[in-house]
Each structure stands twice: as structure tokens, then as C-alpha cells.
Write a protein that holds these residues in place. Structure first.
Motif, PDB file in Angstrom:
ATOM      1  N   GLY A  95       0.826  -1.435   0.011  1.00  0.00           N
ATOM      2  CA  GLY A  95      -0.055   0.032   0.037  1.00  0.00           C
ATOM      3  C   GLY A  95       0.906   1.290   0.018  1.00  0.00           C
ATOM      4  N   THR A  96       2.040   1.120   0.759  1.00  0.00           N
ATOM      5  CA  THR A  96       2.692   2.336   0.955  1.00  0.00           C
ATOM      6  C   THR A  96       3.532   2.618  -0.820  1.00  0.00           C
ATOM      7  OG1 THR A  96       3.411   2.263   3.069  1.00  0.00           O
ATOM      8  CG2 THR A  96       4.778   3.176   1.778  1.00  0.00           C
ATOM      9  N   GLY A  97       4.021   1.542  -1.355  1.00  0.00           N
ATOM     10  CA  GLY A  97       4.484   1.678  -2.453  1.00  0.00           C
ATOM     11  C   GLY A  97       3.655   2.095  -3.657  1.00  0.00           C
ATOM     12  N   HIS A  98       2.368   1.685  -3.377  1.00  0.00           N
ATOM     13  CA  HIS A  98       1.261   2.213  -4.178  1.00  0.00           C
ATOM     14  C   HIS A  98       0.946   3.559  -4.112  1.00  0.00           C
ATOM     15  CE1 HIS A  98      -2.431   2.034  -6.667  1.00  0.00           C
ATOM     16  NE2 HIS A  98      -3.099   2.519  -5.683  1.00  0.00           N
ATOM     17  N   HIS A  99       0.755   3.915  -2.825  1.00  0.00           N
ATOM     18  CA  HIS A  99       0.709   5.463  -2.620  1.00  0.00           C
ATOM     19  C   HIS A  99       1.511   6.367  -3.151  1.00  0.00           C
ATOM     20  CE1 HIS A  99      -1.041   8.444   0.147  1.00  0.00           C
ATOM     21  NE2 HIS A  99       0.307   8.932   0.601  1.00  0.00           N
ATOM     22  N   ALA A 100       2.878   5.962  -3.141  1.00  0.00           N
ATOM     23  CA  ALA A 100       3.978   6.840  -3.663  1.00  0.00           C
ATOM     24  C   ALA A 100       3.564   6.932  -5.344  1.00  0.00           C
ATOM     25  CB  ALA A 100       5.356   5.981  -3.594  1.00  0.00           C
ATOM     26  N   ALA A 101       3.258   5.891  -5.805  1.00  0.00           N
ATOM     27  CA  ALA A 101       3.066   6.207  -7.312  1.00  0.00           C
ATOM     28  C   ALA A 101       1.790   6.645  -7.612  1.00  0.00           C
ATOM     29  CB  ALA A 101       2.951   4.689  -8.027  1.00  0.00           C
ATOM     30  N   LYS A 102       0.688   6.678  -6.990  1.00  0.00           N
ATOM     31  CA  LYS A 102      -0.530   7.292  -6.863  1.00  0.00           C
ATOM     32  C   LYS A 102      -0.350   8.824  -6.628  1.00  0.00           C
ATOM     33  CE  LYS A 102      -5.453   7.114  -5.529  1.00  0.00           C
ATOM     34  NZ  LYS A 102      -6.694   6.641  -5.002  1.00  0.00           N
ATOM     35  N   THR A 103       0.207   9.126  -5.516  1.00  0.00           N
ATOM     36  CA  THR A 103       0.203  10.677  -5.216  1.00  0.00           C
ATOM     37  C   THR A 103       1.239  11.239  -6.158  1.00  0.00           C
ATOM     38  OG1 THR A 103       2.107  10.301  -3.571  1.00  0.00           O
ATOM     39  CG2 THR A 103      -0.400  10.419  -2.848  1.00  0.00           C
ATOM     40  N   ALA A 104       2.066  10.399  -6.829  1.00  0.00           N
ATOM     41  CA  ALA A 104       3.102  11.109  -7.759  1.00  0.00           C
ATOM     42  C   ALA A 104       2.323  11.280  -9.289  1.00  0.00           C
ATOM     43  CB  ALA A 104       4.280  10.244  -8.184  1.00  0.00           C
ATOM     44  N   GLY A 105       1.147  10.684  -9.242  1.00  0.00           N
ATOM     45  CA  GLY A 105       0.326  10.781 -10.647  1.00  0.00           C
ATOM     46  C   GLY A 105       0.843  10.038 -11.762  1.00  0.00           C
ATOM     47  N   VAL A 106       1.540   8.823 -11.216  1.00  0.00           N
ATOM     48  CA  VAL A 106       2.023   8.021 -12.325  1.00  0.00           C
ATOM     49  C   VAL A 106       1.066   7.317 -13.333  1.00  0.00           C
ATOM     50  CG1 VAL A 106       3.313   5.734 -12.863  1.00  0.00           C
ATOM     51  CG2 VAL A 106       3.873   7.128 -11.043  1.00  0.00           C
ATOM     52  N   GLU A 107       1.158   7.403 -14.766  1.00  0.00           N
ATOM     53  CA  GLU A 107       0.258   7.076 -15.628  1.00  0.00           C
ATOM     54  C   GLU A 107       0.912   6.495 -16.674  1.00  0.00           C
ATOM     55  OE1 GLU A 107      -0.318  11.390 -17.529  1.00  0.00           O
ATOM     56  OE2 GLU A 107      -1.978  10.702 -16.297  1.00  0.00           O
ATOM     57  N   ARG A 108       0.214   5.892 -17.554  1.00  0.00           N
ATOM     58  CA  ARG A 108       0.692   5.171 -18.686  1.00  0.00           C
ATOM     59  C   ARG A 108       1.714   5.924 -19.497  1.00  0.00           C
ATOM     60  NH1 ARG A 108      -0.450   0.516 -20.047  1.00  0.00           N
ATOM     61  NH2 ARG A 108      -2.190   0.339 -18.790  1.00  0.00           N
ATOM     62  N   GLY A 109       2.844   5.311 -19.617  1.00  0.00           N
ATOM     63  CA  GLY A 109       3.713   5.976 -20.674  1.00  0.00           C
ATOM     64  C   GLY A 109       4.796   6.935 -19.780  1.00  0.00           C
ATOM     65  N   ASP A 110       4.756   6.752 -18.509  1.00  0.00           N
ATOM     66  CA  ASP A 110       5.519   7.911 -17.650  1.00  0.00           C
ATOM     67  C   ASP A 110       7.016   7.285 -17.635  1.00  0.00           C
ATOM     68  OD1 ASP A 110       4.115  10.063 -16.976  1.00  0.00           O
ATOM     69  OD2 ASP A 110       3.368   9.198 -15.276  1.00  0.00           O
ATOM     70  N   THR A 111       8.080   7.980 -17.204  1.00  0.00           N
ATOM     71  CA  THR A 111       9.067   7.756 -16.846  1.00  0.00           C
ATOM     72  C   THR A 111       9.225   8.040 -15.395  1.00  0.00           C
ATOM     73  OG1 THR A 111      10.392   8.055 -18.929  1.00  0.00           O
ATOM     74  CG2 THR A 111      11.797   8.289 -16.912  1.00  0.00           C
ATOM     75  N   VAL A 112       9.600   7.036 -14.534  1.00  0.00           N
ATOM     76  CA  VAL A 112       9.486   7.239 -13.036  1.00  0.00           C
ATOM     77  C   VAL A 112      11.146   6.784 -12.598  1.00  0.00           C
ATOM     78  CG1 VAL A 112       8.597   6.049 -10.948  1.00  0.00           C
ATOM     79  CG2 VAL A 112       7.219   6.477 -13.125  1.00  0.00           C
ATOM     80  N   VAL A 113      11.402   7.634 -11.656  1.00  0.00           N
ATOM     81  CA  VAL A 113      12.729   7.423 -10.859  1.00  0.00           C
ATOM     82  C   VAL A 113      12.104   6.617  -9.314  1.00  0.00           C
ATOM     83  CG1 VAL A 113      14.821   8.177  -9.785  1.00  0.00           C
ATOM     84  CG2 VAL A 113      14.093   8.618 -11.994  1.00  0.00           C
ATOM     85  N   VAL A 114      12.561   5.553  -8.772  1.00  0.00           N
ATOM     86  CA  VAL A 114      12.332   5.079  -7.802  1.00  0.00           C
ATOM     87  C   VAL A 114      13.811   5.003  -6.868  1.00  0.00           C
ATOM     88  CG1 VAL A 114      11.798   3.419  -6.239  1.00  0.00           C
ATOM     89  CG2 VAL A 114      10.477   3.518  -8.320  1.00  0.00           C
ATOM     90  N   ILE A 115      13.748   5.836  -5.893  1.00  0.00           N
ATOM     91  CA  ILE A 115      14.885   5.846  -4.815  1.00  0.00           C
ATOM     92  C   ILE A 115      14.906   4.927  -3.770  1.00  0.00           C
ATOM     93  CG2 ILE A 115      16.534   7.597  -3.626  1.00  0.00           C
ATOM     94  CD1 ILE A 115      15.399   9.921  -5.290  1.00  0.00           C
TER      95      ILE A 115
END
Length: 344
Positions: free
Chosen positions: A153-173
Motif C-alpha cells: 500500500g505504501t509503494g502504491h501510495h507513492a506512485a498514486k500521489t506522484a500521478g504515475v500514468e501510462r507512458g511515464d518515466t519514473v525514478v524510484v529511490i
């Protein structure tokens, strides 16, 4: 019953304490069938002053043994998931999906409530807190379901609040369990490129299995330069910070592109962070995140665990009984284990 307590930095013990009992008609009693050690448990493990014992554990699932007279959503014999914050499910914040700010709730191992690294626990506000899982306690899916109490749920919260959507480039630290769950979540939400910043190969290999397309082992300015090189020089639109230490935040600021978003879900171990003109204000960067309202996400995420679409339980690389919990803390602290499952 037996339960885990921390007496100070590095001092984790298993004590015998009275069995929990119902105190309110909204309570439920659980027999804990699976729990785990969280990366955030290592913060007090490093720094807690010696003194009064503190109960430990906020990630657990269990079987309902008894319910108060006002509990209606679960009953004796149900296998249930307990998110890391208990909540009434009815206040204005719960209705908005922000159960970690519940007006009547609180957090395990605090507010006078015991911890989940134990044989049993009392759950306040059971109707608003617990979620029934449609499997038995012998299910092979228990590790994956356990991640719904916090880390997934915490990992999902990170992605959701960042607004991750299809096609995005994401960096996970961060290549701890939360960082790996952030990778998994970003991939599930459609991110096309996911750069995982971590330097422990066994962990980053799992990150690749979860969906990371690139791994950057370098840290500091060298790591920032490598990420910018991979992202065309501008940085990434979505950055998920899953560590909580200042160097990780500084990396996040260094790799986010103008107009991008930094989502922090690693419990911050610092009181101040740069947000001024030269860091966030000038390039129009959004800072978001916070403690995940895991209860809001359980019903959304559980079907994918049940049907095997995702396998978040792979973050557990060691299993112990209660007697093994002190060693579990040591193993995670020494990076000898990623995340330890506890079977009381």
C-alpha cells in the motif's frame, strides 16, 4: 501470550504478557498468523533511548477469535488484514480515503495499543479497520496479502500521489521493500520506463522482475548525473523517494524534471528539507506523499494478489518464529535480509 518489545537501540526481546481482552464493543481480538519487520522499525532500533519497553509491529494478518457486540463486518474465524493504522471508517477523513488522519483512530504499537509482532492483538474500531480475505490461514498467498497491511500500500501510495500514468518515466529511490513495491506499483499503473536507484544486486534484481527497466547504483552527484543521462538530460517527471534520509531527498531533487513531482513515502529522518526557489519553487516541482492510507487501497489491490497478477510477497526473503524476531532485526539492519516474515 508472547509479544515483541524494544527496550532501546538494538535491544529487542520477546516477553510474556497478559492476553488481550475486549475493552470496547467495537473491538475484535485476533490470533496473529503472520507479521513482519518493517524498515521503519529499524529507525528506533538505531536510536531509541533505553527505558520503558515499547511493543513492536504494525504489519500483520490474523484470524478473528472474538468480537465486540457492535462489530458487524467480520466474525469469528475470518482471516483478516489489518492496515498499519486503525480507523473508524466513518469520519470525514476516512470518507476521503485518508484513514491515517482518522479523527478517532491511531497507530499500532502506539496510543496504548499493542504491536502485531505477537501471538494475539486487540483491534479497536474493527469494522473500520479490518478487511476480510477470502482465503484460509494455510493459503500460500499469505505473504502477498500481508504486504497489503503496509508495504505494498505504501509503494502504491507513492506512485498514486506522484500521478504515475501510462507512458511515464519514473525514478524510484531506494531498493528496500517499499522501493521495490513502488517499482511494482509504477509498472502496474503503466509507467514505461522505471529507473531504480539502488546498489544491492539481489534487491535490484527483484526490482527488475517487478518492472524496473534501468538500475543506477551510483549515489550523490554521480547518481544524479547518471539518471539525467538516462532521461535525456532533464530528469524524470515522477520521482518516488522510499528511503527517508536526507541524501535520498537530495537525490530526488536532483533527478526530478521541471514541472515534475516528488512523492516521499520513506519515513523522514530529518526535520528540514530544501523547498525554496533553487530546489522546488523555481522549477515548479510538486512535493507530495506521506503515510499511506493503506486501508483505502486494500480492496483495490487485493484482487491482483489473489489472482497472481502481482506477487508482492516475493519481498520476504526470510521467515522466523517469535523466538527469531531479535535475529530478524539484526539481519535486516545488516542488510542480510530484505524483509523478514514472522509466523508466531
Amino acid at each position: 501470550m508472547r509479544a515483541t518489545f524494544m527496550y532501546g537501540a538494538g535491544d529487542v526481546r520477546i516477553d510474556t504478557v497478559p492476553d488481550p481482552v475486549l475493552q470496547q464493543p467495537t473491538d475484535a481480538l485476533l490470533r496473529v498468523v503472520a507479521a513482519c519487520v518493517c524498515g521503519s522499525d529499524l529507525h528506533p532500533y538505531h536510536s531509541m533511548p533505553a527505558g520503558e519497553a515499547s511493543p513492536m509491529g504494525h504489519e500483520f494478518i490474523g484470524v478473528v477469535e472474538e468480537t465486540g457486540s457492535e462489530v458487524s463486518t467480520v466474525r469469528t474465524g475470518d482471516l483478516v488484514i489489518a492496515p498499519f493504522a486503525w480507523s473508524d471508517g466513518t469520519c470525514e477523513f476516512c470518507r476521503e480515503g485518508l484513514q491515517t488522519s482518522c479523527l478517532h483512530g491511531g497507530f499500532w504499537a502506539g496510543d496504548g495499543i499493542g504491536g502485531g509482532q505477537a501471538e494475539a492483538i486487540r483491534v479497536p474500531l474493527a469494522d473500520g479497520t479490518l478487511v476480510k480475505a477470502p482465503v484460509g490461514e494455510d493459503s500460500e498467498l499469505l505473504p502477498g496479502l500481508l504486504t497489503l497491511s503496509d508495504v505494498y500500500g505504501t509503494g502504491h501510495h507513492a506512485a498514486k500521489t506522484a500521478g504515475v500514468e501510462r507512458g511515464d518515466t519514473v525514478v524510484v529511490i531506494g531498493d528496500g521493500a517499499v522501493g521495490l513495491m513502488a517499482v511494482l506499483s509504477a509498472r502496474r499503473l503503466g509507467a514505461e520506463r522505471i529507473v531504480l536507484m539502488g546498489r544491492h544486486k539481489s534487491r535490484t534484481d527483484l526490482g527488475i522482475e517487478f518492472g524496473a527497466t534501468d538500475v543506477v547504483a551510483e549515489r550523490g552527484e554521480e547518481g544524479i548525473a547518471k539518471v539525467r543521462e538516462l532521461t535525456g538530460g532533464h530528469g524524470a517527471r515522477r520521482v518516488l523517494e522510499a528511503v527517508g534520509h536526507m541524501p535520498a531527498y537530495e537525490q530526488a531533487v536532483g533527478v526530478v524534471r521541471p514541472g515534475g513531482v516528488i512523492s516521499r513515502v520513506g519515513v523522514p529522518q530529518y526535520s528540514e528539507a530544501p523547498v525554496g526557489f533553487g530546489s522546488l519553487f523555481g522549477p515548479n516541482i510538486t512535493l507530495t506523499g506521506g503515510p499511506a492510507p493503506a486501508r483505502a487501497y486494500i480492496e483495490e489491490l487485493m484482487p491482483h494478489v489473489l489472482d497472481g497478477t502481482v506477487q508482492p510477497g516475493k519481498v520476504f526473503d526470510r521467515t522466523v518464529d517469535l523466538d527469531g524476531v531479535p535475529d530478524a532485526y539484526r539481519a535486516m539492519d545488516r542488510r542480510e535480509a530484505l524483509k523478514v516474515l514472522i509466523r508466531p
